[in-house]
Design an enzyme around this catalytic site. Structure first.
Site: not given
Length: 271
Positions: A78, A122, A220
């Site tokens: 992402h 992910d 992230s």
């Protein structure tokens, strides 16, 4: 989703009738990163985590990453944006430190089965335009071994990043310097009970934390290091409060993707 005209919000997924998940990533409208990343925790010893990468767009930190080969960085799927620059050898990303290497991304390799609705698979590899120069400021972090048992619950792990420094909703207060803290792995059945179908035991790890600290928006793609080994990549948390102790932090389990990682780095796949 514009990076220039407005603050972008994190990607979200519906969590039944009452909850949504946001990736641990922040777009903010300030002209520079401020603050002391990791909520709570401590400032890392400069360059003690020489494998850390700051992924930047237009000069602003967006995600973390890990240098796993001198020409590849591992991060979350992402975290894919056009014209991304990888900053290696950094401690204070608001400064042009002599130790820093700034390398453009030549090619993005998000996992071909990445699902932006539930964040399964992910994980992403970034092929750098040229090799990083390895030295005391820039080092490679080895991948875990192929055959590995799941981490036992209550294993103490370290996370690090330049993300948001305060708990609560996304407020844009990011860190100039690399920070770190510890979290403990949680039983899979506990994670499944809380996150329901969004937690996938085979490809995810979750951790316990409290409101004193933990990964947050902007962290992230950063690493979860357990017993000095790379185990996970920061994925998602409670969207309303990244430090809400009711909701475990969730990480992509790296060793579940080793065959795919090896194929990409060997040039055996275009995905």
């Amino acid at each position: 989703m514009s990076l220039d005209s407005q603050c972008s919000t994190c990607t979200s997924i519906a969590m039944y009738a009452y909850h949504a998940v946001f990736v641990l990533q922040l777009f903010f409208c300030f002209t520079e990163a401020t603050g002391s990343s990791i909520v709570g925790g401590k400032v890392s010893e400069p360059h003690s985590k020489a494998y850390m990468a700051s992924l930047q767009v237009n000069g602003f930190h967006r995600c973390g990453g890990v240098l796993i080969r001198k020409d590849f960085v591992l991060t979350a799927a992402h975290c894919k944006y056009e014209k991304m620059t990888v900053i290696l050898g950094a401690h204070n990303i608001s400064q042009r430190e002599k130790s820093q290497q700034r390398i453009e991304v030549a090619k993005f390799h998000p996992h071909p089965r990445y699902n932006d609705k539930n964040f399964s698979n992910d994980i992403m590899l970034l092929k750098l335009q040229h090799n990083a120069q390895l030295n005391k400021y820039v080092k490679v972090l080895e991948l875990p071994k192929k055959k590995k048992k799941n981490l036992p619950a209550n294993t103490i792990c370290t996370i690090a990043g330049w993300g948001q420094t305060v708990s609560g909703s996304r407020m844009g207060l990011m860190s100039d310097v690399l920070k770190e803290t510890t979290e403990k792995t949680q039983f899979n059945f506990e994670c499944k009970h809380i996150w329901k179908d969004y937690f996938q035991t085979e490809v995810m790890i979750c951790t316990k934390h409290d409101q004193k600290g933990g990964c947050c928006w902007g962290d992230s793609g950063g690493p979860l290091i357990c017993k000095k080994k790379l185990e996970g990549i920061v994925a998602y948390a409670d969207p309303q409060n990244c430090s809400n102790p009711r909701y475990p932090h969730v990480f992509t389990k790296v060793h579940s993707f080793l065959p795919w990682i090896e194929k990409v780095m060997q040039g055996k796949t275009t995905a």
